[in-house]
Design a protein around this motif. Structure first.
Motif, PDB file in Angstrom:
ATOM      1  N   PHE A 191      15.799  20.512  22.836  1.00  0.00           N
ATOM      2  CA  PHE A 191      16.408  21.780  23.269  1.00  0.00           C
ATOM      3  C   PHE A 191      15.375  22.701  23.899  1.00  0.00           C
ATOM      4  N   ILE A 192      14.175  22.682  23.324  1.00  0.00           N
ATOM      5  CA  ILE A 192      13.113  23.504  23.909  1.00  0.00           C
ATOM      6  C   ILE A 192      12.801  22.998  25.323  1.00  0.00           C
ATOM      7  N   ALA A 193      12.818  21.670  25.464  1.00  0.00           N
ATOM      8  CA  ALA A 193      12.547  21.099  26.789  1.00  0.00           C
ATOM      9  C   ALA A 193      13.564  21.603  27.811  1.00  0.00           C
ATOM     10  N   ILE A 194      14.827  21.644  27.420  1.00  0.00           N
ATOM     11  CA  ILE A 194      15.865  22.144  28.339  1.00  0.00           C
ATOM     12  C   ILE A 194      15.623  23.625  28.636  1.00  0.00           C
ATOM     13  N   GLY A 195      15.219  24.375  27.597  1.00  0.00           N
ATOM     14  CA  GLY A 195      14.932  25.800  27.768  1.00  0.00           C
ATOM     15  C   GLY A 195      13.877  26.057  28.828  1.00  0.00           C
ATOM     16  N   VAL A 196      12.901  25.162  28.923  1.00  0.00           N
ATOM     17  CA  VAL A 196      11.860  25.311  29.941  1.00  0.00           C
ATOM     18  C   VAL A 196      12.504  25.373  31.320  1.00  0.00           C
ATOM     19  N   PHE A 197      13.426  24.448  31.556  1.00  0.00           N
ATOM     20  CA  PHE A 197      14.121  24.412  32.842  1.00  0.00           C
ATOM     21  C   PHE A 197      14.859  25.716  33.109  1.00  0.00           C
ATOM     22  N   VAL A 198      15.700  26.044  32.144  1.00  0.00           N
ATOM     23  CA  VAL A 198      16.606  27.173  32.351  1.00  0.00           C
ATOM     24  C   VAL A 198      15.839  28.466  32.580  1.00  0.00           C
ATOM     25  N   SER A 199      14.815  28.708  31.748  1.00  0.00           N
ATOM     26  CA  SER A 199      14.118  29.988  31.876  1.00  0.00           C
ATOM     27  C   SER A 199      13.245  30.049  33.122  1.00  0.00           C
ATOM     28  N   SER A 200      12.946  28.893  33.746  1.00  0.00           N
ATOM     29  CA  SER A 200      12.156  28.906  34.982  1.00  0.00           C
ATOM     30  C   SER A 200      13.022  29.175  36.204  1.00  0.00           C
ATOM     31  N   LEU A 201      14.343  29.024  36.029  1.00  0.00           N
ATOM     32  CA  LEU A 201      15.227  29.123  37.197  1.00  0.00           C
ATOM     33  C   LEU A 201      15.102  30.430  37.984  1.00  0.00           C
ATOM     34  N   PRO A 202      15.064  31.615  37.311  1.00  0.00           N
ATOM     35  CA  PRO A 202      14.966  32.848  38.106  1.00  0.00           C
ATOM     36  C   PRO A 202      13.744  32.852  39.014  1.00  0.00           C
ATOM     37  N   GLN A 203      12.633  32.391  38.487  1.00  0.00           N
ATOM     38  CA  GLN A 203      11.419  32.389  39.292  1.00  0.00           C
ATOM     39  C   GLN A 203      11.556  31.427  40.473  1.00  0.00           C
ATOM     40  N   ILE A 204      12.128  30.258  40.191  1.00  0.00           N
ATOM     41  CA  ILE A 204      12.338  29.285  41.260  1.00  0.00           C
ATOM     42  C   ILE A 204      13.263  29.876  42.320  1.00  0.00           C
ATOM     43  N   PHE A 205      14.294  30.572  41.825  1.00  0.00           N
ATOM     44  CA  PHE A 205      15.260  31.153  42.751  1.00  0.00           C
ATOM     45  C   PHE A 205      14.601  32.210  43.644  1.00  0.00           C
ATOM     46  N   ILE A 206      13.812  33.091  43.013  1.00  0.00           N
ATOM     47  CA  ILE A 206      13.130  34.140  43.783  1.00  0.00           C
ATOM     48  C   ILE A 206      12.168  33.532  44.797  1.00  0.00           C
ATOM     49  N   ASP A 207      11.397  32.553  44.350  1.00  0.00           N
ATOM     50  CA  ASP A 207      10.458  31.905  45.269  1.00  0.00           C
ATOM     51  C   ASP A 207      11.193  31.299  46.446  1.00  0.00           C
ATOM     52  N   SER A 208      12.292  30.619  46.120  1.00  0.00           N
ATOM     53  CA  SER A 208      13.034  29.938  47.169  1.00  0.00           C
ATOM     54  C   SER A 208      13.605  30.949  48.155  1.00  0.00           C
ATOM     55  N   LYS A 209      14.061  32.088  47.611  1.00  0.00           N
ATOM     56  CA  LYS A 209      14.622  33.118  48.469  1.00  0.00           C
ATOM     57  C   LYS A 209      13.553  33.679  49.419  1.00  0.00           C
ATOM     58  N   TYR A 210      12.381  33.948  48.871  1.00  0.00           N
ATOM     59  CA  TYR A 210      11.359  34.571  49.710  1.00  0.00           C
ATOM     60  C   TYR A 210      10.742  33.601  50.697  1.00  0.00           C
ATOM     61  N   ILE A 211      10.587  32.355  50.286  1.00  0.00           N
ATOM     62  CA  ILE A 211      10.036  31.399  51.247  1.00  0.00           C
ATOM     63  C   ILE A 211      10.996  31.247  52.409  1.00  0.00           C
ATOM     64  N   ARG A 212      12.305  31.287  52.101  1.00  0.00           N
ATOM     65  CA  ARG A 212      13.282  31.193  53.173  1.00  0.00           C
ATOM     66  C   ARG A 212      13.199  32.434  54.072  1.00  0.00           C
ATOM     67  N   ARG A 213      13.045  33.596  53.430  1.00  0.00           N
ATOM     68  CA  ARG A 213      12.949  34.823  54.230  1.00  0.00           C
ATOM     69  C   ARG A 213      11.696  34.834  55.086  1.00  0.00           C
ATOM     70  N   GLU A 214      10.599  34.348  54.502  1.00  0.00           N
ATOM     71  CA  GLU A 214       9.358  34.303  55.271  1.00  0.00           C
ATOM     72  C   GLU A 214       9.516  33.374  56.472  1.00  0.00           C
ATOM     73  N   TYR A 215      10.230  32.283  56.225  1.00  0.00           N
ATOM     74  CA  TYR A 215      10.459  31.350  57.316  1.00  0.00           C
ATOM     75  C   TYR A 215      11.294  32.004  58.417  1.00  0.00           C
TER      76      TYR A 215
END
Ligand SMILES: Nc1ncnc2c1ncn2[C@@H]1O[C@H](COP(=O)(O)OP(=O)(O)O)[C@@H](O)[C@H]1O
Ligand SMILES: [Mg+2]
Length: 614
Positions: free
Chosen positions: A183-207
């Protein structure tokens, strides 16, 4: 049209594009330096993996220390923990070394990729047909590829070689946590999502910003070039435009930088927010782990192990996603590149009949019609003629009559849409195109001025004999350029550009003579074609060159294109072209007797000449 950049969510489409980009660029890098690429992947993966043994060593040391608190016989403890410390230090040393070496590997790979991309692109371009290259749509896409390759090589290699390291680092750290609690392993994924989402959003904007700003960047490149190009300096001084250019350059750069920096700043702030879920999750897990330590479910060493693995898994995951996104930034470039590398020549393919060394050639056009593309009107309209072996032909006609186009068909840069061209009675398309090209030598109207040495600029006419200095000198003499070359400081080794030491820039007329020497140098040619080669030399030199040309061996066809009617009288036959047709053909005498276009043009030019010289 569908624009892949407009979809804000991570869709399967985009994952497909990321995978495509990774696949294509890995293929190219592998083709260029397979050993280096595999080594870089492998060592990066090792580096990523070596984090976990480090965590375990820490755990063992900590557990040993805690269980030894208050013990009297400390020697075995010292030896054991000291030994472990030593291993941990060696491991860290190894990781340091690997990290430095990996940096070197990826820098080398980027440089090789950068250099090889230009070689691959240039080589590919040389194999494509003129009809393909002439197309404005091709030009547009090709210019982009060509301009961006240097920057892209770096931008692609760095994140690509990072992938194995982040992936292995993530997988091995997550493995440690999975063993503890899925369960902790799954938590790693879930709690990283906002950061991944923000990064993905900004890299797209930078592009998107990068794309939006590229016209501005292009402008700043032009301004930059005209401000610094030394060819320009005289005009810069006379017109006094340097301050104007400098001001515009500064404005453009400020605009580009301003917008990019604004976005970077916003990205940094958003990152802080996106880290909150991750931090809370870590806090929660820490509390749970502390509880487990207190109830003696796990040791203090294990506590440390899980905390380290947790951080490592999260960091590797977000870095892995960033690498993917950085690679994705290059999707359009890589897509263009793979389109370009996949283009196949239609016309310029080997195969077909070959010529014998001793063959003398005749050329026949039968009902030939031609236009460059479907949209254009016909430029050659039912052209018919026959040139016998060894004939000297003068091709005359006004600007735009189709003379150069006719040459491009003889040299088979294009095939006619209707009608046929025959060489010795056989269709030109039945011959091997490369063998045919060995048979002629051409100086095009828009010829190239090679800024290499004089020897090379002439020797390129027959590249296998580029070292045959004596024959190069002979060609220069026949063209009347030998005296000029002998006066140069380095003579035949003199560079033909002032950018090199002792280099000089020949005048346009001198360039033409060098071009003619280059054509004469190809002894093996059976067809010699000169497309208005003397338009920039004085009449006296023109006559000398023309006389020299008529001395060519009698097994060669000579086609001499010109707009000056006065010099063509010595030709065996004269073709008069007008609006895509050959309207008259015959000797000077025959054509004069005809009282047609030739006679009219000849008389007008002769009169003008008489008036000028009187
Ligand atoms: N690559 C090209 N694509 C489209 N049109 C062309 C191209 N090259 C030449 N033309 C057109 O073909 C016509 C004939 O050109 P050209 O053969 O160069 O004439 P000439 O050599 O007799 O002056 C001109 O109208 C020119 O604009
Ligand atoms: Mg022309």
């Amino acid at each position: 049209m569908k624009n892949p950049l407009k979809t804000p969510k991570v869709t399967f489409d985009r994952i497909g594009q990321i995978l495509f980009t990774i696949k294509e660029i890995t293929k190219i890098a592998y083709k260029i330096k397979p050993g280096l690429l595999v080594l870089a992947f492998f060592l990066n993966a090792i580096w990523g993996f070596l984090a976990v043994p480090g965590f375990y060593l820490q755990k063992f040391i900590l557990d040993e220390l805690i269980s030894s608190i208050g013990i009297t016989d400390i020697k075995p403890v010292l030896i054991f923990t000291g030994g472990l410390m030593l291993i941990a230090l060696l491991l860290s040393l190894l990781r340091n070394f690997l990290s430095g070496y990996n940096g070197f590997l990826r820098r080398s790979l980027s440089r090789y990729l950068e250099a090889e991309l230009s070689i691959i692109i240039g080589g590919k371009l040389a194999t494509l047909d003129m009809a393909t290259i002439d197309d404005p749509k091709f030009q547009d896409r090709f210019n982009k590829i060509e301009k961006e390759s240097g920057r892209r090589a770096w931008g692609l290699m760095i994140p690509l070689t990072d992938i194995p390291n982040y992936f292995v680092g993530f997988a091995s750290s997550l493995g440690v946590i999975l063993l503890l609690n899925p369960f902790i392993a799954i938590g790693v994924f879930v709690s990283s999502l906002p950061q991944i989402f923000i990064d993905s959003k900004y890299i797209r904007r930078e592009y998107e910003l990068y794309t939006k700003l590229s016209p501005l960047r292009r402008i700043s490149n032009w301004l930059d070039m005209y401000l610094f190009r030394n060819r320009n300096i005289m005009e810069l001084k006379l017109l006094g435009i340097a301050p104007y250019l400098a001001k515009r350059l500064k404005e453009t750069i400020n605009e580009v930088l301003g917008q990019s920096l604004f976005l970077s700043k916003k990205r940094q702030f958003s990152r802080v927010w996106s880290l909150i879920p991750l931090t809370l999750f870590e806090l929660g897990v820490s509390v749970l782990l502390i509880f487990w330590v207190v109830v003696q479910k796990i040791t203090v060493g294990s506590f440390q192990l899980y905390i380290s693995s947790l951080r490592s898994a999260e960091q590797n995951l977000t870095s892995l996603v960033s690498s993917f996104l950085e690679i994705y930034e290059n999707y359009i470039y890589v897509n263009d590149l793979s389109w370009f590398l996949g283009l196949e020549p239609k016309l310029e393919v080997a195969g077909g009949g070959k010529f014998k060394e001793s063959d003398v050639l005749s050329i026949e056009f039968k009902n030939v019609w031609f236009k460059y593309t479907k949209k254009h009107p016909w430029l050659l309209k039912n052209v018919n003629f026959e040139i016998k072996p060894g004939e000297r032909i003068a091709l005359v006609g006004e600007n735009g009559a189709g003379k150069t186009t006719l040459i491009k068909l003889i040299t088979r840069f294009y095939d006619p849409q209707r009608g046929d061209i025959f060489i010795n009675g056989k269709n030109l398309t039945d011959f091997d195109i490369f063998d045919w090209r060995k048979k002629f030598t051409v100086l095009f109207q828009r010829f190239e001025t090679y800024p290499f040495t004089v020897r090379e600029a002439i020797g390129f006419g027959d590249i296998d004999r580029v070292e045959s200095l004596e024959e190069i000198k002979k060609a220069a003499k026949d063209t009347g350029i030998a005296d000029y070359i002998d006066d140069l400081p380095l003579k035949y080794e003199n560079p033909l550009t002032p950018r090199f030491e002792k280099g000089i820039e020949p005048s346009t007329g001198q360039w033409q003579k060098i071009g003619i020497a280059r054509v004469l140098f190809k002894k093996s040619a059976k067809v010699v074609i000169l497309d208005e080669p003397t338009s920039n030399v004085d009449p006296e030199a023109e006559e000398k060159i023309f006389k020299e040309l008529t001395k060519l061996a009698r097994d060669k066809i000579l086609i001499f294109v010109t707009q000056r009617f006065s010099t063509v009288r010595v030709a065996d036959r004269i073709f008069v072209m007008d609006k895509g047709k050959i309207v008259e053909q015959g000797t000077h005498k025959e054509l004069m007797a005809k009282n047609g276009k030739y006679e009219r043009m000849f008389t007008i030019q002769a009169q003008a000449y008489l008036e000028n010289s009187s």
